[in-house]
Design a protein around this motif. Structure first.
Motif, PDB file in Angstrom:
ATOM      1  N   HIS A 111       0.810  -1.212   0.000  1.00  7.59           N
ATOM      2  CA  HIS A 111       0.000   0.000   0.000  1.00  7.59           C
ATOM      3  C   HIS A 111       0.852   1.274   0.000  1.00  7.59           C
ATOM      4  CE1 HIS A 111      -3.821  -2.105   0.618  1.00  7.59           C
ATOM      5  NE2 HIS A 111      -3.195  -2.871   1.501  1.00  7.59           N
ATOM      6  N   GLY A 112       2.181   1.121  -0.095  1.00 10.90           N
ATOM      7  CA  GLY A 112       3.054   2.281  -0.150  1.00 10.90           C
ATOM      8  C   GLY A 112       3.489   2.806   1.199  1.00 10.90           C
ATOM      9  N   HIS A 113       3.364   2.031   2.266  1.00 10.06           N
ATOM     10  CA  HIS A 113       3.742   2.467   3.606  1.00 10.06           C
ATOM     11  C   HIS A 113       5.070   1.800   4.017  1.00 10.06           C
ATOM     12  CE1 HIS A 113      -0.181   4.285   3.924  1.00 10.06           C
ATOM     13  NE2 HIS A 113      -0.784   3.103   3.731  1.00 10.06           N
ATOM     14  N   ASP A 114       5.824   2.537   4.867  1.00  7.76           N
ATOM     15  CA  ASP A 114       7.068   1.995   5.464  1.00  7.76           C
ATOM     16  C   ASP A 114       8.062   1.534   4.401  1.00  7.76           C
ATOM     17  OD1 ASP A 114       5.794   2.452   7.868  1.00  7.76           O
ATOM     18  OD2 ASP A 114       5.090   0.375   8.063  1.00  7.76           O
ATOM     19  N   LEU A 115       8.154   2.254   3.275  1.00  9.09           N
ATOM     20  CA  LEU A 115       9.106   1.867   2.214  1.00  9.09           C
ATOM     21  C   LEU A 115      10.529   2.293   2.537  1.00  9.09           C
ATOM     22  CD1 LEU A 115       6.998   2.743  -0.945  1.00  9.09           C
ATOM     23  CD2 LEU A 115       7.324   0.504   0.112  1.00  9.09           C
ATOM     24  N   ALA A 116      10.702   3.275   3.423  1.00 13.59           N
ATOM     25  CA  ALA A 116      12.051   3.772   3.730  1.00 13.59           C
ATOM     26  C   ALA A 116      12.879   2.733   4.454  1.00 13.59           C
ATOM     27  CB  ALA A 116      11.959   5.049   4.559  1.00 13.59           C
ATOM     28  N   SER A 117      12.253   1.872   5.209  1.00 13.97           N
ATOM     29  CA  SER A 117      12.987   0.866   5.980  1.00 13.97           C
ATOM     30  C   SER A 117      13.251  -0.411   5.211  1.00 13.97           C
ATOM     31  CB  SER A 117      12.211   0.533   7.266  1.00 13.97           C
ATOM     32  OG  SER A 117      10.928   0.013   6.950  1.00 13.97           O
ATOM     33  N   ILE A 118      12.839  -0.487   3.938  1.00 15.41           N
ATOM     34  CA  ILE A 118      13.017  -1.707   3.146  1.00 15.41           C
ATOM     35  C   ILE A 118      14.300  -1.589   2.323  1.00 15.41           C
ATOM     36  CG2 ILE A 118      11.991  -3.160   1.360  1.00 15.41           C
ATOM     37  CD1 ILE A 118       9.268  -2.202   2.257  1.00 15.41           C
ATOM     38  N   PRO A 119      15.154  -2.622   2.304  1.00  9.85           N
ATOM     39  CA  PRO A 119      16.381  -2.592   1.489  1.00  9.85           C
ATOM     40  C   PRO A 119      16.060  -2.551   0.001  1.00  9.85           C
ATOM     41  CG  PRO A 119      16.488  -4.310   3.173  1.00  9.85           C
ATOM     42  CD  PRO A 119      15.078  -3.811   3.153  1.00  9.85           C
ATOM     43  N   PRO A 120      17.059  -2.096  -0.807  1.00  6.19           N
ATOM     44  CA  PRO A 120      16.800  -1.971  -2.254  1.00  6.19           C
ATOM     45  C   PRO A 120      16.422  -3.293  -2.926  1.00  6.19           C
ATOM     46  CG  PRO A 120      18.724  -0.701  -1.636  1.00  6.19           C
ATOM     47  CD  PRO A 120      18.355  -1.508  -0.434  1.00  6.19           C
ATOM     48  N   HIS A 121      17.095  -4.394  -2.559  1.00  8.48           N
ATOM     49  CA  HIS A 121      16.790  -5.664  -3.232  1.00  8.48           C
ATOM     50  C   HIS A 121      15.365  -6.130  -2.906  1.00  8.48           C
ATOM     51  CE1 HIS A 121      18.208  -6.875   0.786  1.00  8.48           C
ATOM     52  NE2 HIS A 121      17.477  -7.986   0.624  1.00  8.48           N
ATOM     53  N   GLU A 122      14.898  -5.845  -1.695  1.00  3.83           N
ATOM     54  CA  GLU A 122      13.517  -6.184  -1.368  1.00  3.83           C
ATOM     55  C   GLU A 122      12.532  -5.293  -2.125  1.00  3.83           C
ATOM     56  OE1 GLU A 122      12.857  -6.182   2.786  1.00  3.83           O
ATOM     57  OE2 GLU A 122      14.330  -7.773   3.219  1.00  3.83           O
ATOM     58  N   LEU A 123      12.946  -4.039  -2.364  1.00  5.49           N
ATOM     59  CA  LEU A 123      12.096  -3.160  -3.166  1.00  5.49           C
ATOM     60  C   LEU A 123      11.970  -3.677  -4.589  1.00  5.49           C
ATOM     61  CD1 LEU A 123      13.222   0.387  -1.952  1.00  5.49           C
ATOM     62  CD2 LEU A 123      11.052  -0.779  -1.473  1.00  5.49           C
ATOM     63  N   ASP A 124      13.102  -4.221  -5.130  1.00  8.56           N
ATOM     64  CA  ASP A 124      13.033  -4.805  -6.475  1.00  8.56           C
ATOM     65  C   ASP A 124      12.055  -5.990  -6.513  1.00  8.56           C
ATOM     66  OD1 ASP A 124      14.853  -2.960  -7.351  1.00  8.56           O
ATOM     67  OD2 ASP A 124      16.600  -4.280  -7.026  1.00  8.56           O
ATOM     68  N   GLY A 125      12.150  -6.818  -5.504  1.00 10.12           N
ATOM     69  CA  GLY A 125      11.220  -7.947  -5.441  1.00 10.12           C
ATOM     70  C   GLY A 125       9.778  -7.499  -5.297  1.00 10.12           C
ATOM     71  N   LEU A 126       9.587  -6.434  -4.488  1.00 12.45           N
ATOM     72  CA  LEU A 126       8.235  -5.905  -4.329  1.00 12.45           C
ATOM     73  C   LEU A 126       7.709  -5.343  -5.650  1.00 12.45           C
ATOM     74  CD1 LEU A 126       5.900  -5.170  -2.429  1.00 12.45           C
ATOM     75  CD2 LEU A 126       7.108  -3.043  -1.907  1.00 12.45           C
ATOM     76  N   GLU A 127       8.608  -4.683  -6.401  1.00  9.03           N
ATOM     77  CA  GLU A 127       8.196  -4.135  -7.689  1.00  9.03           C
ATOM     78  C   GLU A 127       7.797  -5.233  -8.661  1.00  9.03           C
ATOM     79  OE1 GLU A 127      10.018  -1.199 -11.187  1.00  9.03           O
ATOM     80  OE2 GLU A 127      11.247  -1.846  -9.480  1.00  9.03           O
ATOM     81  N   HIS A 128       8.595  -6.314  -8.693  1.00 11.52           N
ATOM     82  CA  HIS A 128       8.256  -7.431  -9.586  1.00 11.52           C
ATOM     83  C   HIS A 128       6.914  -8.062  -9.196  1.00 11.52           C
ATOM     84  CE1 HIS A 128      11.938  -7.114 -11.761  1.00 11.52           C
ATOM     85  NE2 HIS A 128      12.712  -7.440 -10.713  1.00 11.52           N
ATOM     86  N   GLN A 129       6.671  -8.200  -7.920  1.00 13.79           N
ATOM     87  CA  GLN A 129       5.408  -8.777  -7.477  1.00 13.79           C
ATOM     88  C   GLN A 129       4.211  -7.902  -7.871  1.00 13.79           C
ATOM     89  OE1 GLN A 129       5.673  -9.517  -3.279  1.00 13.79           O
ATOM     90  NE2 GLN A 129       7.224 -11.129  -3.490  1.00 13.79           N
ATOM     91  N   LEU A 130       4.414  -6.585  -7.715  1.00  6.16           N
ATOM     92  CA  LEU A 130       3.334  -5.676  -8.091  1.00  6.16           C
ATOM     93  C   LEU A 130       3.085  -5.706  -9.593  1.00  6.16           C
ATOM     94  CD1 LEU A 130       4.096  -2.601  -5.801  1.00  6.16           C
ATOM     95  CD2 LEU A 130       2.222  -4.235  -5.576  1.00  6.16           C
ATOM     96  N   GLU A 131       4.176  -5.748 -10.381  1.00  7.27           N
ATOM     97  CA  GLU A 131       4.015  -5.823 -11.825  1.00  7.27           C
ATOM     98  C   GLU A 131       3.319  -7.126 -12.231  1.00  7.27           C
ATOM     99  OE1 GLU A 131       7.861  -5.365 -13.445  1.00  7.27           O
ATOM    100  OE2 GLU A 131       7.923  -3.172 -13.186  1.00  7.27           O
ATOM    101  N   HIS A 132       3.704  -8.207 -11.578  1.00  2.00           N
ATOM    102  CA  HIS A 132       3.062  -9.486 -11.879  1.00  2.00           C
ATOM    103  C   HIS A 132       1.572  -9.445 -11.523  1.00  2.00           C
ATOM    104  CE1 HIS A 132       2.777 -13.770 -12.573  1.00  2.00           C
ATOM    105  NE2 HIS A 132       2.293 -13.953 -11.339  1.00  2.00           N
TER     106      HIS A 132
END
Length: 244
Positions: A111-132
């Motif tokens: 939902h776009g919350h608490d993104l500052a505390s997430i590492p970059p590689h986890e953000l990449d995985g989150l992006e792929h999941q959202l795109e999927h």
């Protein structure tokens, strides 16, 4: 004479069944009380009717809970403790609450919350999941649109078929009417000719009558200034007339 033997089976008539239950229940309670008094027995009787009504009897100097506890102890049985059940329920509720909190924390990044505390590689995985997930949603939306378009196409074809059938029916009716009119004209030419002859005869005859009714022309020697005068009455010849 002795009473006839009654076949032991369910009474089908509802009224008769209820009457029989009331009579025999009273008799059963009476025999239970007599047995308890005569033999000093501790007896507890519980009866549920077909409609769910409870009837119970307990011998004197006893009560139903004591008799039930005595029965359970004798048989080695035990009723579940309500306090234990409450503890188990509290434990299960606590486990479900913790699982719910974990799921809510895992869903917050989506939902776009608490993104500052997430590492970059986890953000990449989150992006792929959202795109999927977006791809799946779009595919599902496309399938639904195709189904709707297919339904609309079928409805359009059905309407076109109905319209074509209606047009052909009207065309056939119009052509049948024209053919019927032509057939009437072709099959009755003599009647039509006779009708025309009657009309011509009527016109000729009417002209002849008009010419006969016309006044002849006056001769030129008649004096047009001639006019009539009123005649005087002849009082002498009239016997009813008195002369003054």
């Amino acid at each position: 004479m002795g009473r006839g033997k009654i076949e032991i089976k369910k009474i089908e008539n509802k009224t008769s069944r209820q009457v029989t239950f009331s009579k025999r229940r009273n008799g059963l309670i009476k025999k239970t009380r007599e047995l308890s008094i005569l033999c000093d027995a501790h007896i507890g009787l519980i009866v549920f009717s077909a409609t769910g009504k409870l009837t119970q009897y307990c011998s004197e100097h006893s009560n139903m809970p004591q008799l039930i506890d005595r029965y359970l102890t004798k048989e080695g049985l035990q009723l579940p403790d309500l306090n234990d059940d409450r503890d188990d329920l509290r434990h299960e509720i606590e486990i479900l609450r913790r699982e719910t909190c974990k799921l809510e924390l895992r869903l917050r990044p989506y939902h776009g919350h608490d993104l500052a505390s997430i590492p970059p590689h986890e953000l990449d995985g989150l992006e792929h999941q959202l795109e999927h997930s977006v791809h799946k949603v779009r595919e599902r939306k496309k399938e639904l649109l195709q189904q709707q378009l297919g339904n609309l196409s079928r409805k359009r074809r059905m309407l076109e078929d109905d319209n074509n059938n209606m047009y052909r029916w009207l065309h056939d009716e119009h052509r049948t009417g024209i053919e019927f009119q032509q057939a009437e004209i072709e099959t009755k030419p003599m009647e039509y000719q006779q009708f025309l002859e009657h009309v011509q005869y009527y016109n000729d005859h009417h002209q002849q009558q008009s010419s006969v009714l016309q006044l002849p022309t006056l001769p030129s020697e008649i004096d047009l200034s001639y006019h009539l005068q009123l005649a005087q009455p002849n009082f002498q010849n009239d016997p009813t007339t008195k002369v003054d």
